[in-house]
Design a protein around this motif. Structure first.
Motif, mmCIF file in Angstrom:
data_model
loop_
_atom_site.group_PDB
_atom_site.id
_atom_site.type_symbol
_atom_site.label_atom_id
_atom_site.label_comp_id
_atom_site.label_asym_id
_atom_site.label_seq_id
_atom_site.Cartn_x
_atom_site.Cartn_y
_atom_site.Cartn_z
ATOM 1 N N GLU A 84 0.828 -1.204 0.000
ATOM 2 C CA GLU A 84 0.000 0.000 0.000
ATOM 3 C C GLU A 84 0.865 1.256 0.000
ATOM 4 O O GLU A 84 0.603 2.212 -0.760
ATOM 5 N N GLN A 85 1.921 1.269 0.820
ATOM 6 C CA GLN A 85 2.774 2.450 0.904
ATOM 7 C C GLN A 85 3.567 2.669 -0.380
ATOM 8 O O GLN A 85 3.698 3.797 -0.856
ATOM 9 N N VAL A 86 4.094 1.585 -0.940
ATOM 10 C CA VAL A 86 4.855 1.721 -2.180
ATOM 11 C C VAL A 86 3.936 2.153 -3.316
ATOM 12 O O VAL A 86 4.343 2.910 -4.206
ATOM 13 N N SER A 87 2.692 1.688 -3.307
ATOM 14 C CA SER A 87 1.727 2.126 -4.319
ATOM 15 C C SER A 87 1.538 3.636 -4.263
ATOM 16 O O SER A 87 1.468 4.311 -5.306
ATOM 17 N N GLN A 88 1.462 4.174 -3.052
ATOM 18 C CA GLN A 88 1.337 5.621 -2.898
ATOM 19 C C GLN A 88 2.589 6.340 -3.393
ATOM 20 O O GLN A 88 2.504 7.383 -4.052
ATOM 21 N N GLU A 89 3.755 5.777 -3.083
ATOM 22 C CA GLU A 89 5.003 6.385 -3.538
ATOM 23 C C GLU A 89 5.101 6.368 -5.066
ATOM 24 O O GLU A 89 5.563 7.335 -5.676
ATOM 25 N N VAL A 90 4.660 5.275 -5.672
ATOM 26 C CA VAL A 90 4.674 5.178 -7.131
ATOM 27 C C VAL A 90 3.786 6.259 -7.735
ATOM 28 O O VAL A 90 4.155 6.916 -8.723
ATOM 29 N N ALA A 91 2.612 6.466 -7.142
ATOM 30 C CA ALA A 91 1.706 7.494 -7.653
ATOM 31 C C ALA A 91 2.341 8.879 -7.567
ATOM 32 O O ALA A 91 2.241 9.696 -8.504
ATOM 33 N N GLU A 92 3.020 9.176 -6.455
ATOM 34 C CA GLU A 92 3.681 10.471 -6.295
ATOM 35 C C GLU A 92 4.822 10.633 -7.296
ATOM 36 O O GLU A 92 5.005 11.707 -7.887
ATOM 37 N N LEU A 93 5.594 9.578 -7.490
ATOM 38 C CA LEU A 93 6.700 9.643 -8.447
ATOM 39 C C LEU A 93 6.192 9.775 -9.871
ATOM 40 O O LEU A 93 6.821 10.432 -10.711
ATOM 41 N N GLU A 94 5.053 9.163 -10.166
ATOM 42 C CA GLU A 94 4.466 9.291 -11.500
ATOM 43 C C GLU A 94 4.106 10.747 -11.787
ATOM 44 O O GLU A 94 4.291 11.231 -12.908
ATOM 45 N N ASP A 95 3.592 11.460 -10.777
ATOM 46 C CA ASP A 95 3.277 12.877 -10.960
ATOM 47 C C ASP A 95 4.543 13.685 -11.242
ATOM 48 O O ASP A 95 4.554 14.563 -12.123
ATOM 49 N N LYS A 96 5.612 13.400 -10.492
ATOM 50 C CA LYS A 96 6.864 14.120 -10.706
ATOM 51 C C LYS A 96 7.465 13.787 -12.079
ATOM 52 O O LYS A 96 7.991 14.670 -12.765
ATOM 53 N N ALA A 97 7.386 12.524 -12.466
ATOM 54 C CA ALA A 97 7.912 12.127 -13.771
ATOM 55 C C ALA A 97 7.105 12.772 -14.895
ATOM 56 O O ALA A 97 7.661 13.178 -15.926
ATOM 57 N N LYS A 98 5.793 12.875 -14.690
ATOM 58 C CA LYS A 98 4.938 13.526 -15.687
ATOM 59 C C LYS A 98 5.356 14.978 -15.867
ATOM 60 O O LYS A 98 5.413 15.484 -16.996
ATOM 61 N N ARG A 99 5.653 15.662 -14.757
ATOM 62 C CA ARG A 99 6.099 17.047 -14.818
ATOM 63 C C ARG A 99 7.396 17.163 -15.608
ATOM 64 O O ARG A 99 7.543 18.065 -16.454
ATOM 65 N N LEU A 100 8.328 16.255 -15.379
ATOM 66 C CA LEU A 100 9.598 16.294 -16.093
ATOM 67 C C LEU A 100 9.400 16.038 -17.576
ATOM 68 O O LEU A 100 9.992 16.708 -18.434
ATOM 69 N N HIS A 101 8.547 15.080 -17.925
ATOM 70 C CA HIS A 101 8.275 14.797 -19.337
ATOM 71 C C HIS A 101 7.605 15.995 -20.016
ATOM 72 O O HIS A 101 7.854 16.265 -21.204
ATOM 73 N N GLU A 102 6.756 16.700 -19.283
ATOM 74 C CA GLU A 102 6.129 17.893 -19.851
ATOM 75 C C GLU A 102 7.177 18.954 -20.157
ATOM 76 O O GLU A 102 7.105 19.641 -21.180
ATOM 77 N N LEU A 103 8.157 19.085 -19.281
ATOM 78 C CA LEU A 103 9.250 20.029 -19.538
ATOM 79 C C LEU A 103 10.054 19.609 -20.755
ATOM 80 O O LEU A 103 10.457 20.450 -21.571
ATOM 81 N N TYR A 104 10.293 18.310 -20.888
ATOM 82 C CA TYR A 104 11.004 17.824 -22.074
ATOM 83 C C TYR A 104 10.253 18.188 -23.356
ATOM 84 O O TYR A 104 10.842 18.659 -24.334
ATOM 85 N N ARG A 105 8.936 17.945 -23.335
ATOM 86 C CA ARG A 105 8.141 18.219 -24.539
ATOM 87 C C ARG A 105 8.134 19.715 -24.865
ATOM 88 O O ARG A 105 8.247 20.116 -26.031
ATOM 89 N N GLU A 106 7.999 20.552 -23.837
ATOM 90 C CA GLU A 106 8.012 21.990 -24.061
ATOM 91 C C GLU A 106 9.368 22.445 -24.577
ATOM 92 O O GLU A 106 9.459 23.312 -25.457
#
Length: 450
Positions: free
Chosen positions: A161-183
């Motif tokens: 359960e805890q790692v699932s939450q951490e994965v979700a948080e990291l996915e948000d951060k990774a999404k932000r980084l990918h958005e910067l790459y695309r921009e």
């Protein structure tokens, strides 16, 4: 590298995504325009879309990317997703094992007792004047195994359960980084095209890509070792509590069965948690051979000590034998933690500091070259000079803090009433450099396996 570890010392995977950095000069379609001096100058379709705000935005996005990549979430995300899948598989196996133990305990219980848990059975049957019969010992051991399995399963479910939450948080951060790459890519497409602006820009880009790939491998190794190190820190504290509780046991009057059971159960729970944390550390570094607390040692602790804790407390000889086992494991776990500290501080952190400085310097070189190219192109298109920030405009990163930032407690097994009760628990003295596993051992396994 500063510690003599080659690029092959880290896995050739898991590095940050390589985004296009190549500003390529477009083949311009000429149109007419007037500059500030009312002179006709050659312009292009591209130049109509390029203004100062776009150029400054390009510089700002590169700064943001540099900050995000300093502690790239993509590598921990991939590793934690892998750990999440492993936890899921282990939970399924544990559920099947627990079902078998429950059935086994029920069958033994039909013959020996009606009790269904160790506390009730121990208090009802733990009379010191008459030792337990073999059948009673068999039932107590079976019931204890079932409780250990239940405890381990519950810990795994919490981890999942805890790692699932951490994965979700990291996915948000990774999404932000990918958005910067695309921009970033979109702006490069608008600013440049065709061929490289200069030979220097081409060479600097290739050198930076190579350095960042290398840094990605070192950062992945750093994350794995630090995550495992934290799990070992908890294991050492739990072993200290277990040793102290077990030492206290003979001082408790034999008539106080409730207290004696409670102390033995706390010993067991801390031993189980410590074993799981050491095994968790091994999972993060599954190809590194630990010089202490290897799988066979942990199997001894789990099978021969922890499972028989309630029968070992019945006699002085068995108590002393178990005490020696627990104390030895505690000492070796502390030696393993010291070995981890040495690997991280003398190898990984030196490599990480070195590669971060190289990436920073090379990024700045490339930034300055690109700003120079942009300035030249603006002067060519509009006949004017502009000033752009050619620095990263960031403070120096604290590499030590960044190295720890992604490490979390999501996979640590904790004991509700045990981790904080280590005030009287002793800590084995540190080993000397000659006593500790040698540096050559560490470097060899870093090169081959990390």
């Amino acid at each position: 590298m500063g510690c003599g570890i080659s690029t092959d010392g880290y896995p050739n995977q898991g590095g940050p995504p390589v985004y296009p950095r190549s500003p390529q000069i477009v083949s311009f379609e000429k149109i007419g325009a007037m500059n500030n001096n009312n002179e006709f100058v050659t312009m292009t379709n591209t130049s109509r879309d390029v203004d100062r705000s776009m150029l400054e935005k390009y510089i700002e996005i590169e700064r943001q990317i540099a900050e995000e990549e300093a502690n790239n979430p993509i590598q921990p995300l991939e590793l934690k997703m892998d750990q999440l899948a492993r936890l899921g598989q282990e939970i399924e196996a544990m559920e099947a094992q627990l079902a078998g133990l429950e059935e086994q305990t029920a069958m033994i219980g039909e013959v020996t007792a009606e009790s269904v848990e160790t506390r009730q059975f121990f208090i009802e049957n733990g009379i010191q004047e008459d030792p337990l019969t073999p059948e009673q010992e068999q039932y107590l051991e079976a019931a204890n195994k079932k409780e250990i399995a239940t405890q381990e399963l519950e810990a795994h479910r919490k981890q999942h359960e805890q790692v699932s939450q951490e994965v979700a948080e990291l996915e948000d951060k990774a999404k932000r980084l990918h958005e910067l790459y695309r921009e970033h890519d979109s702006l490069l497409d608008k600013l440049f095209g065709g061929e490289y602006g200069s030979v220097a820009e081409n060479q600097l880009e290739a050198e930076l890509d190579e350095l960042e790939a290398h840094r990605g491998r070192i950062m992945e190794a750093n994350f794995k070792w630090r995550q495992a190190q934290m799990m070992l820190e908890y294991a050492c504290k739990q072993l200290a509590v277990a040793v102290q509780k077990w030492q206290d046991l003979p001082t408790i009057p034999t008539i106080d069965l409730e207290i004696r059971y409670s102390v033995a159960a706390e010993t067991r729970n801390n031993l189980v948690a410590a074993g799981q944390n050491i095994q968790g550390a091994q999972r993060y570094l599954d190809n590194v051979k630990f010089p202490y607390c290897d799988p066979s040692e942990m199997q001894t602790l789990g099978k021969q000590a922890t499972e028989y804790v309630f029968t070992d407390m019945q006699s002085n000889d068995r108590h002393d034998h178990a005490q020696a086992c627990y104390s030895t494991t505690h000492k070796r776990a502390n030696a393993l933690l010291q070995w981890f500290d040495t690997v991280i501080n003398t190898t990984i952190m030196k490599d990480l500091n070195d590669i971060n400085e190289k990436v920073k310097d090379k990024t700045l070189e490339l930034r300055r070259e690109r700003v120079r190219l942009i300035q030249e192109k603006v002067k060519e298109l509009w006949g004017m000079d502009i000033e752009l920030d050619s620095t990263l405009r960031t403070e120096d990163f604290n590499v030590e803090e960044l190295a720890k930032m992604m490490v979390t407690e999501g996979q640590v097994v904790k004991v509700e009433a045990g981790d904080a009760e280590s005030e009287r628990a002793g800590t084995p003295p540190l080993l000397s450099r000659d006593e500790l596993a040698p540096v050559a051992f560490q470097h060899r396994h870093l090169r081959q396996h990390v």
